[in-house]
Design a protein around this motif. Structure first.
Motif, PDB file in Angstrom:
ATOM      1  N   GLU A  32       0.932  -1.386  -0.136  1.00 42.29           N
ATOM      2  CA  GLU A  32       0.220  -0.133  -0.143  1.00 42.29           C
ATOM      3  C   GLU A  32       0.841   1.450   0.066  1.00 42.29           C
ATOM      4  N   GLN A  33       0.166   2.416  -0.494  1.00 42.85           N
ATOM      5  CA  GLN A  33       1.502   3.424  -0.575  1.00 42.85           C
ATOM      6  C   GLN A  33       1.271   4.225   0.841  1.00 42.85           C
ATOM      7  N   LEU A  34       2.131   5.018   0.873  1.00 45.50           N
ATOM      8  CA  LEU A  34       2.579   5.464   2.560  1.00 45.50           C
ATOM      9  C   LEU A  34       1.550   7.087   2.597  1.00 45.50           C
ATOM     10  N   GLY A  35       1.037   7.310   2.076  1.00 43.13           N
ATOM     11  CA  GLY A  35      -0.437   8.317   1.685  1.00 43.13           C
ATOM     12  C   GLY A  35       0.252   8.783   3.135  1.00 43.13           C
ATOM     13  N   THR A  36      -0.820   9.028   4.557  1.00 48.42           N
ATOM     14  CA  THR A  36      -0.207  10.078   5.220  1.00 48.42           C
ATOM     15  C   THR A  36       0.682   9.630   5.937  1.00 48.42           C
ATOM     16  N   MET A  37       1.567   8.554   5.625  1.00 55.19           N
ATOM     17  CA  MET A  37       2.762   8.599   6.714  1.00 55.19           C
ATOM     18  C   MET A  37       3.259  10.012   6.033  1.00 55.19           C
ATOM     19  N   ASP A 482      14.036  -6.367  20.526  1.00 55.71           N
ATOM     20  CA  ASP A 482      14.151  -5.303  21.411  1.00 55.71           C
ATOM     21  C   ASP A 482      15.166  -4.459  21.378  1.00 55.71           C
ATOM     22  N   GLN A 483      16.379  -5.073  20.205  1.00 54.61           N
ATOM     23  CA  GLN A 483      17.816  -4.238  20.077  1.00 54.61           C
ATOM     24  C   GLN A 483      17.592  -3.747  19.167  1.00 54.61           C
ATOM     25  N   LEU A 484      16.325  -3.098  18.274  1.00 52.82           N
ATOM     26  CA  LEU A 484      16.310  -2.790  16.659  1.00 52.82           C
ATOM     27  C   LEU A 484      15.239  -1.821  16.988  1.00 52.82           C
ATOM     28  N   GLU A 485      15.393  -0.505  15.566  1.00 49.24           N
ATOM     29  CA  GLU A 485      14.172   0.253  15.642  1.00 49.24           C
ATOM     30  C   GLU A 485      14.273   0.755  14.221  1.00 49.24           C
ATOM     31  N   PRO A 486      13.138   1.277  13.689  1.00 50.45           N
ATOM     32  CA  PRO A 486      13.130   1.540  12.752  1.00 50.45           C
ATOM     33  C   PRO A 486      14.412   2.715  12.000  1.00 50.45           C
ATOM     34  N   ILE A 487      14.999   2.864  11.090  1.00 47.59           N
ATOM     35  CA  ILE A 487      15.652   3.607  10.261  1.00 47.59           C
ATOM     36  C   ILE A 487      15.131   5.461  10.600  1.00 47.59           C
ATOM     37  N   MET A 488      13.681   5.089  10.504  1.00 48.44           N
ATOM     38  CA  MET A 488      13.283   6.613  10.886  1.00 48.44           C
ATOM     39  C   MET A 488      13.039   7.112  12.451  1.00 48.44           C
ATOM     40  N   VAL A 489      13.590   6.693  12.977  1.00 45.48           N
ATOM     41  CA  VAL A 489      13.671   7.441  14.656  1.00 45.48           C
ATOM     42  C   VAL A 489      14.920   8.175  14.204  1.00 45.48           C
ATOM     43  N   ASN A 490      14.459   8.756  15.716  1.00 50.67           N
ATOM     44  CA  ASN A 490      15.314  10.710  16.117  1.00 50.67           C
ATOM     45  C   ASN A 490      16.895   9.551  16.236  1.00 50.67           C
ATOM     46  N   ALA A 541      10.702  12.887   3.408  1.00 56.08           N
ATOM     47  CA  ALA A 541       9.598  12.589   2.233  1.00 56.08           C
ATOM     48  C   ALA A 541      10.046  13.387   1.046  1.00 56.08           C
ATOM     49  N   ASP A 542      10.766  14.522   1.191  1.00 55.91           N
ATOM     50  CA  ASP A 542      11.139  14.953  -0.322  1.00 55.91           C
ATOM     51  C   ASP A 542      12.178  13.902  -1.165  1.00 55.91           C
ATOM     52  N   PHE A 543      13.191  13.419  -0.072  1.00 51.74           N
ATOM     53  CA  PHE A 543      14.034  12.544  -0.659  1.00 51.74           C
ATOM     54  C   PHE A 543      12.909  10.777  -1.304  1.00 51.74           C
ATOM     55  N   PHE A 544      12.430  10.688  -0.870  1.00 56.00           N
ATOM     56  CA  PHE A 544      11.406   9.190  -0.855  1.00 56.00           C
ATOM     57  C   PHE A 544      11.117   9.976  -2.410  1.00 56.00           C
ATOM     58  N   ALA A 550      11.328  10.166  -9.908  1.00 54.99           N
ATOM     59  CA  ALA A 550      12.377  10.749 -11.309  1.00 54.99           C
ATOM     60  C   ALA A 550      12.536   9.493 -11.635  1.00 54.99           C
ATOM     61  N   SER A 551      11.845   8.450 -11.304  1.00 55.03           N
ATOM     62  CA  SER A 551      12.757   7.665 -11.573  1.00 55.03           C
ATOM     63  C   SER A 551      11.318   6.676 -12.391  1.00 55.03           C
ATOM     64  N   ALA A 552      10.028   6.946 -12.069  1.00 47.26           N
ATOM     65  CA  ALA A 552       8.355   6.250 -12.585  1.00 47.26           C
ATOM     66  C   ALA A 552       9.266   4.798 -11.874  1.00 47.26           C
ATOM     67  N   VAL A 553       9.178   4.723 -10.755  1.00 50.01           N
ATOM     68  CA  VAL A 553       9.285   3.190  -9.980  1.00 50.01           C
ATOM     69  C   VAL A 553       8.779   3.432  -8.662  1.00 50.01           C
ATOM     70  N   ASP A 554       7.640   2.800  -8.915  1.00 46.15           N
ATOM     71  CA  ASP A 554       6.968   3.366  -7.561  1.00 46.15           C
ATOM     72  C   ASP A 554       7.401   2.202  -6.600  1.00 46.15           C
ATOM     73  N   LEU A 555       8.055   2.877  -5.205  1.00 41.81           N
ATOM     74  CA  LEU A 555       9.393   2.207  -4.058  1.00 41.81           C
ATOM     75  C   LEU A 555       8.646   2.360  -2.681  1.00 41.81           C
ATOM     76  N   ASP A 556       6.955   3.076  -3.013  1.00 35.71           N
ATOM     77  CA  ASP A 556       6.316   2.908  -1.057  1.00 35.71           C
ATOM     78  C   ASP A 556       6.624   1.931  -0.513  1.00 35.71           C
ATOM     79  N   TRP A 557       6.398   0.087  -0.987  1.00 32.29           N
ATOM     80  CA  TRP A 557       6.347  -0.961  -0.634  1.00 32.29           C
ATOM     81  C   TRP A 557       7.957  -1.199  -0.027  1.00 32.29           C
ATOM     82  N   PHE A 558       9.252  -0.510  -0.093  1.00 28.48           N
ATOM     83  CA  PHE A 558      10.736  -0.347  -0.357  1.00 28.48           C
ATOM     84  C   PHE A 558      11.009   0.279   0.884  1.00 28.48           C
ATOM     85  N   TRP A 559      10.681   1.771   0.718  1.00 27.82           N
ATOM     86  CA  TRP A 559      10.071   2.476   1.468  1.00 27.82           C
ATOM     87  C   TRP A 559      10.124   1.833   3.084  1.00 27.82           C
ATOM     88  N   ARG A 560       8.329   1.367   2.636  1.00 28.30           N
ATOM     89  CA  ARG A 560       8.189   0.995   4.249  1.00 28.30           C
ATOM     90  C   ARG A 560       8.419  -0.003   4.209  1.00 28.30           C
TER      91      ARG A 560
END
Length: 772
Positions: A32-37, A482-490, A541-544, A550-560
């Motif tokens: 699914e698309q990242l949408g409101t994330m 419990d030793q891991l966290e997402p990349i998208m974390v402070n 978000a600007d990077f994603f 610029a590539s016409a490749v749907d990458l939402d699944w990859f970022w997610r």
């Protein structure tokens, strides 16, 4: 509050929350698309990932005069700041960063981390446990407006708010002054990025002056003031501007800094200045300050003083090195049609390594990064050996020291080359593409580590890159949850900082380039991101969005999967079924039937009876044998042949081509045990020893994210199948990637920590052995 609405800043969320679109289902989640994330596009930031038509950012110019007291290790300074309000918002106060206050004994960062004892403790570890002592931290002498009138200010640990006498309206600028001083810290004992290192053998100091002056925090369209405290880890969000810095130091000190020196003729000897002029066109590094001159300076302690004047345009920060124990070499480096002065500063202990490699590695880094991002825009790039690893515009501090006999280990050499590439590379991320390091470390460290990996591979095909290859992240991704966290974390919330902020995003980008998108599409999109956001403040978000736009490749699944979750890759090849076409050829069918018949009647008792020479009844009494005893049940009759001939004549031309191809069909079933969907890369080994590889898009998982079945048609018989043969998807369990299953040995490593300064020669040293 407004910042909490910006979801990217608080995505330390669970996998369940991210996949809530279709809970309990085997599809409709990971694709699914990242949408409101992501934040809602607006006039400042477009849905394409580019700056919007009303994008704006603030500016701050600095005029700084400072003095270094070499006897007391004290820095005193006064600065005039001109702040430009380019935002649409009226401002009633300004926030400045006082990062040196991280060393203040009263700062929270001195106490809020847990601690524990071990059998062996370093001085630095003990110092973190003991109550903080020493008169460290920035001392504000006064804050005034341009006319010298006092301004009210409030200091909150590493942040200072200046209350303006009148509202600073959009389009206006405000000039004010700050005077300050602080005692430089011994960074070899207290840690941190700036301070001094003392060399007892010659009783001299090496000063790395960083985060040293009060400087403006970023005020942005997406979060207002970035006034999150500096705790020592999450780095800096800074405003671009122009700098003029005058640094008064002992006359025998050499100063290297951000920008270009305006008075080399005044501070260098005639011979040194002549060598500087020679370096302007040299293709090899020229020692502007020689090793002999540095060694002679070690024995002096000049009472006289000199002032070095540097200027830098459109930079976000300013740093410098000052010491009498420095060799300085330089050479002109062509970068995309422009001349850049690549330079290095280093002490005698680093000479065997830095004289040979450092400046040439700087030049290589600029050329490699410029090819993959944007042409390097600054006139200078400097590498300083300081038993450190930290970056600033046009100057960085690295490590790499030889043993006293001048030898060094290969690991020290490669570590030095890697850290120089990394820190020089930070000129691009985040010094130019200026992300908020305090919020998203991966946007500078991860992107830069990825570019570092490409530069390392272009330096030497055998370079032992530690971060970037997919298989190198496996040990981290299979750690306990419990030793891991997402990349998208402070930044401050990360446990395994190096793997999370550096290695995992670098690996993800390498997988995007080599496996998901392909180099052509990825390289164009990555360069477009760098071009769009050079000298601006991008968000994740600007990077994603730019990479997709610029590539016409749907990458939402990859970022997610890679950036928002902690799921690993573990794709298992579960079953393999082999099918061949039943062409009704009696000779072939009967041959196959005989094989099945013989296999069916065979068993261990039969084999052992035959081997023992058992006398069978039907052999001893031939009257027991009848028609079936001699009947060839698998023979081809005339009736069988006629039926086959009729069948073949009735085939259409297309059917005959398929029939004659003798295709082998292999039905493979894969299961997604790890959760992170990835492309299927299947290598086939045929009976004749040849191989071929099929690459199936990750979209094969979109209708069933847990298990998929795929049939492959092959001209030749397959004897082995290998999933992900080049280890390019970071699969954490390779034992289930092959058919037939193949066992792989497990390994362990025995090591002990080095107790020397960062970058001191370590590891096996064959050079030393050969010298003996």
């Amino acid at each position: 509050m407004r910042k909490s609405i910006y979801l990217l800043g608080m995505l330390c969320c669970s996998v369940t929350a991210l996949y809530a679109q279709n809970p309990g289902s085997n599809h409709g989640n990971r694709f699914e698309q990242l949408g409101t994330m992501l934040q809602t596009p607006n006039m400042y930031r477009s849905a394409s990932g580019a700056p919007g038509p009303k994008y704006w950012q603030q500016r701050a110019d600095y005029d700084i005069a400072a003095e270094l007291d070499d006897a007391k290790q004290k820095l005193t300074g006064a600065e005039t700041i001109t702040y430009y309000n380019n935002s649409p918002d009226p401002l009633t106060y300004l926030w400045l960063q006082l990062d040196e206050n991280e060393h203040d004994p009263k700062s929270d960062n001195r106490s809020f981390d847990g601690s524990r004892m071990s059998d062996k403790m370093t001085l630095q570890e003990i110092n973190k446990i003991l109550p903080p002592t020493g008169d460290l931290g920035l001392k504000i002498v006064k804050v005034t407006d341009a006319d010298g009138k006092s301004l009210p200010y409030t200091i909150n640990q590493t942040m200072m708010r200046i209350d303006l006498p009148a509202t600073l309206m959009p389009g206006e600028k405000y000039r004010f002054k700050v005077e300050w001083w602080y005692n430089l810290s011994n960074r070899m004992e207290t840690g941190g990025r700036g301070g001094y290192e003392y060399f007892p053998e010659d009783k001299n100091y090496l000063y790395t002056i960083t985060q040293w002056y009060p400087r403006l925090a970023v005020y942005s369209d997406f979060q207002g003031w970035q006034n999150k405290q500096f705790t020592g880890r999450g780095e800096f969000a800074l405003t671009f501007g122009n700098y003029r810095v005058s640094m008064n130091v002992p006359a025998d000190h050499i100063v290297g800094a951000t920008g270009e020196c305006q008075n080399y003729k005044d501070v260098l000897t005639p011979a040194q200045y002549q060598r500087w002029q020679q370096a302007q066109s040299s293709k090899e590094p020229v020692e502007v300050v020689t090793l002999d001159e540095a060694k002679k300076a070690l024995k002096n302690n000049a009472a006289a003083r000199k002032t070095w004047v540097y200027e830098a345009q459109n930079v976000r920060d300013f740093a410098l090195v000052s010491s009498r124990r420095l060799v300085w070499d330089a050479m002109a480096t062509p970068v995309e049609g422009n001349k850049v002065m690549a330079m290095s500063y280093y002490g005698p202990e680093a000479y065997p390594l830095y004289r040979r490699y450092s400046t040439k590695v700087v030049a290589h880094t600029l050329q490699s990064y410029s090819k993959h991002t944007i042409p390097y825009p600054y006139p200078v790039a400097i590498s300083v050996e300081a038993a450190n690893g930290m970056e600033y515009p046009m100057i960085c501090f690295n490590y790499g020291r030889a043993d006293k006999d001048g030898t060094y280990s290969e690991s020290t050499k490669n570590g030095m080359i890697g850290v120089i590439i990394h820190e020089v590379g930070h000129n691009f991320f985040p010094m130019i593409v200026n992300s908020d390091e305090r919020q998203w470390s991966w946007m500078d460290e991860g992107l830069n580590t990825f570019c570092q990996f490409m530069a390392e591979m272009e330096w030497d095909s055998n370079f032992p890159a530690g971060r970037g290859p997919a298989h190198k992240i496996v040990d981290y991704m299979k750690m306990p949850k419990d030793q891991l966290e997402p990349i998208m974390v402070n930044s401050e919330n990360i446990i395994q900082f190096g793997p999370n902020a550096y290695a995992k995003p670098a690996t993800a980008l390498n997988i995007l380039r080599e496996t998901v998108m392909g180099r052509e599409l990825f390289d164009f999109a990555f360069r477009e991101y760098a071009r769009r956001w050079a000298f601006k403040h991008p968000t994740p978000a600007d990077f994603f969005r730019t990479m997709e736009d610029a590539s016409a490749v749907d990458l939402d699944w990859f970022w997610r999967g890679w950036f928002f979750t902690i799921e690993p890759v573990d794709i298992s090849l579960d079953t393999v079924k082999w099918y061949t076409m039943n062409g009704k050829n009696p000779a072939e069918n009967n041959k196959a039937a005989k094989t099945d018949y013989d296999k069916n009647i065979d068993h261990v008792a039969r084999q052992r009876n035959i081997a023992a020479g058992t006398k069978f009844a039907v052999d001893q009494d031939t009257s027991l044998q009848d028609f079936y005893s001699k009947w060839n049940r698998f023979g081809v009759t005339a009736e069988d042949k006629a039926a086959y001939d009729q069948f073949y004549r009735n085939l259409s031309p297309e059917e005959k081509r398929l029939y004659d191809s003798k295709k082998n069909f292999y039905e493979l079933t894969f299961s997604n045990k790890g959760g992170l969907v990835m492309p299927l890369i299947v290598e086939w080994t045929f009976a004749d020893g040849t191989k071929e590889t099929d690459r199936i898009s990750a979209y094969i998982w979109r209708k069933n994210e847990n298990q998929v079945t795929k049939v492959f048609a092959k001209d030749k018989q397959v004897v082995a199948i290998q999933l992900d043969p080049l280890r390019e998807t970071a699969d954490i369990d390779e034992s289930n990637n092959s058919w037939p299953r193949a066992a792989a040995p497990s390994r362990f490593e025995l090591f002990k920590n080095s107790s020397g300064p960062r970058g001191a020669s370590s590891g096996d040293n064959p050079m030393k052995k050969a010298k003996k």
